[in-house]
Structures are given as structure tokens and as C-alpha cells.
Design an enzyme around this catalytic site. Structure first.
Site, PDB file in Angstrom:
ATOM      1  N   CYS A  68       0.614  -1.249  -0.225  1.00 15.14           N
ATOM      2  CA  CYS A  68      -0.006  -0.010   0.203  1.00 15.14           C
ATOM      3  C   CYS A  68       0.695   1.176   0.099  1.00 15.14           C
ATOM      4  O   CYS A  68       0.878   2.213  -1.015  1.00 15.14           O
ATOM      5  CB  CYS A  68      -0.968  -0.047   1.204  1.00 15.14           C
ATOM      6  SG  CYS A  68      -1.982  -1.309   1.184  1.00 15.14           S
ATOM      7  N   HIS A 124      -2.832   6.438   4.502  1.00 16.98           N
ATOM      8  CA  HIS A 124      -1.569   5.493   4.851  1.00 16.98           C
ATOM      9  C   HIS A 124      -0.417   5.907   4.481  1.00 16.98           C
ATOM     10  O   HIS A 124       0.336   5.265   3.828  1.00 16.98           O
ATOM     11  CB  HIS A 124      -2.084   4.126   4.143  1.00 16.98           C
ATOM     12  CG  HIS A 124      -1.355   2.985   4.699  1.00 16.98           C
ATOM     13  ND1 HIS A 124      -1.172   1.645   4.233  1.00 16.98           N
ATOM     14  CD2 HIS A 124      -0.551   2.942   5.834  1.00 16.98           C
ATOM     15  CE1 HIS A 124      -0.693   0.763   5.000  1.00 16.98           C
ATOM     16  NE2 HIS A 124      -0.047   1.450   6.164  1.00 16.98           N
TER      17      HIS A 124
END
Length: 552
Positions: A68, A124
Site C-alpha cells: 500500500c 496510509h
């Protein structure tokens, strides 16, 4: 391929032919670039980017990162992760780490060009201090989650047993009171609200960053019903979550039309990494999974839809990378991508819109000096490169892996109740090996083509000279000390005065490291005295000519 069958970490340099451009043109009938019959309006286009999590399937030649944080950092900065310090793993919630402050971001550049910028969904990219938050990195508004894995209904996020917190935020504050609402539907509603309240005469950049289809596998019951005949429970849940994403894309597209954006908009859809087969996903017939540098971990799903595209209804087989979106969108917005120093991406809009050849001929997938195999093989070495270092690069139709590239199995979709023998036996029976192409990475050619190995190792050496130190700090004890003041939610925990002190230390350290690299580069240049890049270009020109003549 003996090395693949033993499933041992690849500690030595492995070179694989990856002629996916030749074989995968018909891999996905649904990935088309379209244009409406309406002529584009003479205004800067609205830019809508939908980023989904963990969805993996075959796509011609579009690449992302295997996990990610690196994909998201490269999307927003246009730089390889070796140039942001995020070469290793993800940013965990307790780490004092985030996007480096000296790198400009895509939304910052678009803000400077008069765009209204909005992020809905997953961030994130670090939040330990307020200057790391999306609203400090170029977004006018933010609604979503700061961490990497969040429950779709409770919005709880954990970083180990008992280390949990609530993670849903509106701008710089905690957004309480949304528990029980499915996040994909909630984020889609927020994105549609942005479109409903924004004046379409002003250019818009909207990044809808969905949690789906990341674990935990959750969806409303109604989405499970069409897949009740699928034997694998995990696969059934995964497919249901994909359906929620499909509906989100449909609803956003409808809102673009309804509120007057569509005729002058560019919609981009991308995953952030390959799928995890053991939680319902599928990269079949590609090798590997999420977190690996095999094709299954880094080849991404992506499409572009816009009335502004000149050549309609096409499937592109040109080499593209997630770093290319930064200069491409800045260029579409009327800006000069070259004003951002050190970009690794290319403006690929002529490739997408007009079918022109991609300016990209190479992708550095990564160099991670912290990722080492537990038991490196003896006798595997190179005068150019430490082959225990995890690295992956593609140049033209050749791909080089060193170190441990990750779990390298082939896992078919989990819809068959039982399988005859090993996974790869089934895979080979469906997709026979070609003498000239190997998009599924089944043949190790390093022993047969040592000259190609050497030249690709030189490219790794070249890129590694520009790498910055890895930013992967240990957990910050200050988080635990201030946890009681956060009222059960994940929030920044470093105070402003601490930020200033840390910034001074960081700049001092960065200046010293830059000087060391400069001195080292000058010394190496004097010692080498040869143009290896020129040699490389000549080598691959000759190599590709021979391939076209069917001599390889």
C-alpha cells in the site's frame, strides 16, 4: 524451473524474460479507453482518480508497487520509493514516519494551478505529526482513514494485540458517529457530495481512495447473494466486495454526469498492489501475490475513461507505471511537470489518448536494502551487486530479480473444490510455455544470458547511486504516553515544538548524507572512466534488433 518448484528464496540474481507485451493484449476485454461524441470543452479538465486496495488481475503493462504505502507515495510524489525513503514495508500507525516534507505532491502542484483538491478514503502515508496529514500535503479537504487496515463498519484499526483505535477523520479532526455504515458506501457518498457542492467551472481533483478490497473481508449481505454458488467462502466475500467497488465507480460516474463534470473530465481507475490469493483474491495466471515482486504482486488493474481521449475503445499494451500519473495529470492541468525536481514518472497522456509509444522503457520496481533472506545461499555473488539485496527492475522485455522476491507460487482462483496435484502443474497445463515469451515467469534464464544479467545489474547500480537512506524508524514511545489524550482514536502525537527540532535534525542529517553521496559519486566516476549508460543503450538496441529477427 527448478528454483520455482523448490519455492526457496531467490538469494541469487534471477533474470526472467517478461514479454507480456506480446501475449497479454487480449487479457481483459473490459479495459477500454473511450471518448464520447461530444467535443471537449476548452477548460482545464476535472481529474477523478479512484484508487482501490488489493485488487489484482491481468492488465497489459501497467505496474504499481506490491504493497500500500509505496504505491500511494509514488502516486502522490511521482518519485520511486528509493527517492522518498519508503523502500521498506509500509508506514505503521505507531511509527514516527510520513511523506518527506521536501517532496512536493500532486495535489500541491494542482492547487498551484487553481484546482480544488479533495481526498476521500484511505491515506496510509503517515500521521504522527500534523504536518503529515492530507490537508498539509495539498488537499483542501479530507474525509477518511489515516492507517492501513480499518474495519468497514466500526472503523477500528489495530497495530498489534490491544493496540487499537478509532480511525475515521474529517480534515484534521476525528469524525465520530459513523459506526455501522459500510465504508465503501460512506466514502462514495462523500465523493458525490464533493461533486454536488463544487462549481464545475472551477477545475477539480478528486482522489477517491477506497479501502476495498483489503481485509477484513466484509460487505453488506445483499452483495453476497449473487455469489452464493461459489464454494470458497473467502472468494465469495471477495467477489461481493468487488461488486461494491463496481457500484461505487458507477455512482461516481453518474454524479459526474448529473452535476456537469463529465464532458470535461478524466477518470482514472487503479489498484495499489496485486491481490492476496489466500484471502479470496486472484492474480491467475500471473506468478506471486501481494507483497512480492513477481508479476502477480506488481502488475495492476487500471483504466482511463474520458470524453477527451482522441482514439477511442482501445486496449493499451504500452509500459506504464504509477509514478507516471503525477506528470501526466500536472500536464493535463496546464502545468509544467519539470518544475518538480527529481520526478521518475513520464507524461503518458499522448500514449493513452492518441496511442503514441510510451516514453517509458524501464521500471525500477524497488531496491530494499533492509529486506534480506534469512539463509542466503553460499557462493552466489556479483562484482557489481550484492545479490542478497531485494531488488527488481524491468528494462524493455527483460526483468531482473535479486534477493528474495517473495512467495513465488501460481494460485488459481479459489472456485475449484479440489485440484489435481501442485498449483503449478495445473497452471502449466492451461498455459503452455512459449519459447520466446514468458509473461508468467516460469523460466530462469540467468545462466543462459549472463550478459543480460550484467547489464541489468548495472542499471540497479545506477539507480542505487541516487537512493536516499531508508526511513523506517522504530515505534515511538511518545505515542503510548499520549494515548490517553486521544480518546480512543488514532491522531498525531508529536507536538509542534518537537516537529521544529526534528526538522532541524533531519535537514542536518540530509545535508551530510548528500555530501557523502556526492563525494562517493565523484570518486566512482574517476575510477570507472566509462559511459556505462551509453554501453547499456547500445546493448539493448542490438538485443532488441536480434529479437525482432527471431534470433532469440
Amino acid at each position: 524451473m527448478q528454483q520455482q518448484q523448490q519455492q526457496q528464496p531467490a538469494a541469487a540474481a534471477v533474470v526472467l524474460s517478461a514479454l507480456s507485451l506480446l501475449l497479454c493484449a487480449d487479457a481483459s476485454k473490459t479495459r477500454n479507453w473511450t471518448r464520447s461524441e461530444v467535443e471537449p470543452e476548452p477548460r482545464r479538465p476535472h481529474l477523478i482518480f479512484i484508487l482501490v486496495d488489493d485488487q489484482g488481475v491481468r492488465l497489459e503493462s501497467y505496474y504499481v508497487q506490491p504493497i500500500c504505502t509505496p504505491s500511494r507515495s509514488q502516486l502522490l510524489t511521482g518519485r520511486y520509493q528509493i527517492h522518498s525513503g519508503l523502500q521498506h514495508s509500509i508506514i505503521r500507525p505507531q511509527q514516527p514516519n510520513c511523506l518527506p516534507p521536501h517532496l512536493d505532491t500532486l495535489p500541491q502542484r494542482l492547487q498551484g494551478l487553481g484546482y480544488s483538491t479533495h481526498l476521500v478514503g484511505k491515506w496510509h502515508l503517515g500521521f504522527y505529526r500534523k504536518s503529515c496529514l492530507p490537508t498539509r500535503k495539498g488537499f483542501d479537504s479530507f474525509f477518511g482513514s489515516l492507517t492501513g487496515s480499518v474495519d468497514y463498519y466500526s472503523y477500528g484499526s489495530c497495530d498489534g494485540p490491544g493496540v487499537c483505535g478509532y480511525d475515521l477523520h474529517g480534515n484534521d479532526s476525528v469524525a465520530w458517529g459513523h459506526e455501522g455504515r459500510y465504508s465503501t458506501a460512506l466514502f462514495t457518498q462523500k465523493a458525490r457530495h464533493v461533486l454536488q457542492t463544487h462549481d464545475p467551472r472551477r477545475p477539480l481533483f478528486l482522489l477517491l481512495s477506497l479501502q476495498a478490497v483489503h481485509t477484513p473481508l466484509l460487505s453488506p449481505r445483499s452483495y453476497l447473494l449473487p455469489y452464493r454458488g461459489v464454494s470458497s467462502v473467502e472468494r465469495r466475500k471477495f467477489l461481493a466486495m468487488v461488486s461494491t467497488v463496481d457500484e461505487a465507480v458507477k455512482n461516481v460516474t453518474y454524479a459526474l454526469r448529473r452535476h456537469g463534470f463529465y464532458k470535461n473530465s478524466v477518470l482514472i481507475y487503479s489498484t495499489d498492489n496485486g491481490a492476496q490469493p489466500f484471502t479470496g483474491g486472484s492474480n491467475w495466471p500471473l506468478r506471486g501475490r501481494k507483497g512480492t515482486y513477481w508479476e502477480g504482486g506488481i502488475r495492476g488493474v487500471g483504466f482511463v475513461h474520458s470524453p477527451l481521449i482522441k482514439r477511442r475503445r482501445r486496449v493499451s499494451t504500452d509500459l506504464l507505471h504509477i509514478t507516471d500519473w503525477f506528470p501526466t495529470l500536472v500536464g493535463l492541468a496546464g502545468g509544467d511537470p519539470h518544475q518538480s525536481a527529481g520526478l521518475d514518472g513520464f507524461d503518458v497522456w499522448p500514449t493513452i489518448s492518441e496511442g503514441k509509444p510510451s516514453p517509458r522503457t524501464e521500471i525500477l520496481h524497488n531496491i530494499d536494502p533492509l529486506h534480506r533472506p534469512y539463509h542466503p545461499s553460499e557462493g552466489q555473488s556479483s562484482a557489481l551487486w550484492d545479490t542478497s539485496v531485494q531488488a527488481a527492475i524491468r528494462v524493455g522485455d527483460w526483468k531482473l530479480l535479486t534477493g528474495d522476491p517473495g512467495h513465488g507460487d501460481w494460485v488459481p482462483p479459489q472456485v475449484v473444490p479440489s485440484l489435481p496435484g501442485r498449483w503449478w502443474n495445473l497452471e502449466r497445463s492451461f498455459f503452455p510455455i512459449s519459447r520466446r515469451a514468458d509473461p508468467f515467469e516460469r523460466r530462469d534464464l540467468s545462466d543462459h544470458r549472463p550478459e543480460v544479467v550484467q547489464e541489468l545489474l548495472w542499471r540497479l547500480v545506477h539507480h542505487n547511486r541516487t537512493a536516499v537512506p531508508v526511513l523506517y524508524p522504530p515505534d515511538d514511545p511518545r505515542w503510548a504516553q499520549t494515548r490517553q489524550h486521544m480518546k480512543g482514536a488514532w491522531e498525531p502525537w508529536v507536538e509542534e515544538e518537537d516537529e521544529e527540532e526534528e526538522e532541524v535534525q533531519r535537514r542536518t542529517s540530509a545535508a551530510a548524507e548528500k555530501k557523502d553521496r556526492s563525494d562517493k559519486k565523484k570518486k566512482e566516476k574517476r575510477k570507472k572512466g566509462k559511459c556505462h549508460l551509453c554501453k547499456l543503450q547500445a546493448f539493448f538496441h542490438k538485443l532488441n534488433s536480434r529479437m525482432m529477427e527471431n534470433k532469440i
